[in-house]
Write an enzyme that holds these catalytic residues in place. Structure first.
Site, PDB file in Angstrom:
ATOM      1  N   ASN A 194      -7.685  -3.251  11.819  1.00  0.00           N
ATOM      2  CA  ASN A 194      -7.467  -2.313  10.908  1.00  0.00           C
ATOM      3  C   ASN A 194      -8.273  -1.868   9.429  1.00  0.00           C
ATOM      4  OD1 ASN A 194      -6.581   0.984  10.894  1.00  0.00           O
ATOM      5  ND2 ASN A 194      -5.699  -0.247   9.187  1.00  0.00           N
ATOM      6  N   HIS A 231     -10.441   7.333   4.804  1.00  0.00           N
ATOM      7  CA  HIS A 231     -10.535   7.862   4.212  1.00  0.00           C
ATOM      8  C   HIS A 231     -11.954   8.510   3.537  1.00  0.00           C
ATOM      9  CE1 HIS A 231      -6.151   6.228   3.554  1.00  0.00           C
ATOM     10  NE2 HIS A 231      -6.878   5.119   4.090  1.00  0.00           N
TER      11      HIS A 231
HETATM   12  O1  9MR Z   1      -0.961   5.244   0.638  1.00  0.00           O
HETATM   13  C1  9MR Z   1      -0.066   3.605   0.088  1.00  0.00           C
HETATM   14  C2  9MR Z   1      -0.240   3.437  -1.425  1.00  0.00           C
HETATM   15  O2  9MR Z   1       1.026   4.817  -1.589  1.00  0.00           O
HETATM   16  C3  9MR Z   1       0.018   3.085  -1.812  1.00  0.00           C
HETATM   17  O3  9MR Z   1       0.015   2.357  -3.157  1.00  0.00           O
HETATM   18  C4  9MR Z   1      -1.611   1.880  -1.826  1.00  0.00           C
HETATM   19  C5  9MR Z   1      -1.116   0.017  -2.273  1.00  0.00           C
HETATM   20  O4  9MR Z   1      -2.038  -0.923  -1.555  1.00  0.00           O
HETATM   21  O5  9MR Z   1      -1.402   1.278   0.181  1.00  0.00           O
HETATM   22  C6  9MR Z   1      -1.777   2.131   0.512  1.00  0.00           C
HETATM   23  O6  9MR Z   1      -2.072   3.097   1.294  1.00  0.00           O
HETATM   24  C7  9MR Z   1      -3.345   1.535   1.432  1.00  0.00           C
HETATM   25  C8  9MR Z   1      -3.020   1.206   2.628  1.00  0.00           C
HETATM   26  O7  9MR Z   1      -2.148   0.334   3.485  1.00  0.00           O
HETATM   27  C9  9MR Z   1      -4.524   0.641   3.421  1.00  0.00           C
HETATM   28  N1  9MR Z   1      -5.648   1.285   3.672  1.00  0.00           N
HETATM   29  C10 9MR Z   1      -5.476   2.068   2.158  1.00  0.00           C
HETATM   30  C11 9MR Z   1      -4.267   3.184   2.565  1.00  0.00           C
HETATM   31  C12 9MR Z   1      -4.987   3.575   1.341  1.00  0.00           C
HETATM   32  O8  9MR Z   1      -4.752   2.963  -0.274  1.00  0.00           O
END
Ligand code: 9MR
Length: 443
Positions: A194, A231
């Site tokens: 991913n 994103h």
């Molecule tokens: O949405 C997630 C957020 O709540 C967390 O603080 C963050 C920490 O790294 O991770 C976000 O999710 C991520 C996902 O796990 C991996 N791809 C990017 C996402 C957005 O940052």
């Protein structure tokens, strides 16, 4: 742009035909996606499961969930060797009670490592990482639809390099070692790589991940799928070659999924992009489904970019309407399907090849139909299933039966293949997938 619109409308017209018999399919994202054998999911936070507006939308609209943070390394192994599944299990049990699938996210990542892991390196870190993969994959064995085994291992930029991290410094083979450990612990769950900024086919990072997946497939490293986080914002916009990216990876013999979709913006522009993304997934037989990274704009990690399908009050946005319409084939089919060639080609022929994704008790098959030196105006592929096999779902073709020898004819919207070109359809079944060479008849 004209080509994109035309392709979208042709897909849309066909999907509308396929859905005509299912009244439910038109009304929610999940049911509409399920009509083509796909899911529509959302990232879910355990601490929001007590918010009735949030849960109401989740239960009504989605048929897959991804724990947003609860399965990450810092959450599941806060102290080395001490595993904690309370919040992740809450999400899994909620999903199960609603008949939803769960995508696991994520087993090995440079980020959100607990302090003890951040401080490790070398052989000790490699062993600890593999133990983490084994333990967590074993805990959820057989319960998830897919695991993001490794997340974000490539660097941004133009050199297609691996991202530097403590995991990368344990040796370049850390990714495949993680996949092998996950397969050993949970043989039935699809194992995905991913990443983000891998949506644009011409970007170096996309090509680097593509090369890795091709290498893994050629060497038998157990990888089943690639997740495209997607994103989208002004720095990383939805690319017009997104469908090419999805179909090119799928052609390597892996499934693809859109795993963390959010599109910053508002109004018609945002809505149009959501529709385009949905259409791109629907156009690729091996695109398993779409997960949006949150439910309401206010739930998003990028809340200020209002990137999701519901506003802060839980109301459906234009983006929702567009995504649903695309799922139902209703995206403004203003462009009629292409007109038939004026003079029918002579000596038309076609060939077909099958890519199977087999697991214990089930399979999906992606079939590529390729025209010979002349264009094809209609096609039918005949395949014989092993005894005991039942085809449960077909997309981009019409199946003449569900077992034994089955004739898959073109759908109303994809009969024509240009000379030397190809199209794809797929089907899903229980039992063992077909092994015999398919026959293809063109008209
Ligand atoms: O949405 C997630 C957020 O709540 C967390 O603080 C963050 C920490 O790294 O991770 C976000 O999710 C991520 C996902 O796990 C991996 N791809 C990017 C996402 C957005 O940052």
């Amino acid at each position: 742009m004209a080509t994109t619109l035309l392709a979208a409308s042709v897909v849309a017209a066909g999907a509308a035909v396929a859905l005509a018999s299912s009244a439910d399919a038109a009304t929610t994202l999940g049911a509409s996606a399920a009509a083509s054998g796909r899911y529509f999911g959302a990232a879910v936070a355990a601490n929001k499961l007590s918010d009735s507006t949030y849960v109401g939308i989740l239960n009504r609209e989605f048929n897959s969930v991804t724990p947003e943070n609860e399965m990450k390394i810092d959450a599941t192994e806060p102290s080395q060797g001490q595993f904690s599944y309370t919040n992740a299990d809450r999400i899994v049990s909620h999903a199960k009670s609603q008949g939803m699938q769960v995508r696991g996210h994520t087993l090995a990542w440079h980020s959100q490592q607990p302090g003890w892991m951040q401080n490790m390196s070398g052989a000790a870190l490699r062993t600890a990482m593999l133990n983490h993969v084994t333990q967590v994959a074993t805990h959820y064995k057989g319960q998830l639809s897919a695991w993001d085994v490794v997340n974000e291992a490539y660097a941004d930029g133009n050199d297609g390099a691996r991202r530097d991290s403590n995991l990368q410094r344990t040796g370049n083979d850390w990714i495949e070692a993680a996949f092998r450990a996950a397969r050993a612990a949970d043989p039935a769950t699809k194992l995905c790589y991913n990443d983000y900024n891998t949506d644009n086919w011409s970007w170096a990072k996309t090509q680097a991940v593509y090369s890795m997946v091709r290498d893994f497939k050629s060497r038998g490293v157990p990888i089943d799928c690639v997740g495209f986080q997607s994103h989208f914002n002004s720095g990383s916009p939805y690319p017009s070659n997104y469908r090419t990216t999805l179909s090119s990876f799928a052609a390597l013999g892996v499934d693809v999924a859109i795993t963390e979709l959010d599109i910053e913006g508002s109004g018609t522009t945002q809505a149009t992009t959501y529709g385009n993304v949905v259409n791109d997934c629907l156009a690729v037989a091996r695109c398993l489904g779409i997960t949006v990274w949150g439910i309401r704009d206010t739930d998003s990690w990028r809340a200020s970019g209002t990137p999701l399908l519901f506003d802060g009050n839980g109301n459906k946005k234009a983006a929702y309407t567009s995504a649903l319409a695309a799922l139902n084939g209703g995206v403004t089919p203003t462009t009629p399907p292409t007109t038939p060639p004026t003079s029918p080609p002579t000596g038309a022929g076609c060939t077909a090849s099958v890519t199977l994704n087999q697991w214990n008790g089930g399979f999906t098959a992606a079939v590529r139909v390729t025209a010979g030196s002349a264009a094809v105006n209609g096609w039918a592929v005949t395949l014989t299933m092993p005894s005991g096999t039942t085809v449960t779902n077909t997309w981009n073709a019409v199946a003449g039966g569900s077992s034994g020898t089955i004739r898959f004819a073109n759908a109303s919207y994809n009969p024509r293949i240009p000379a030397g070109g190809n199209t794809e359809f797929g089907f899903q079944g229980t039992g063992t997938g077909p092994s015999a060479t398919p026959s293809c008849a063109a008209s």
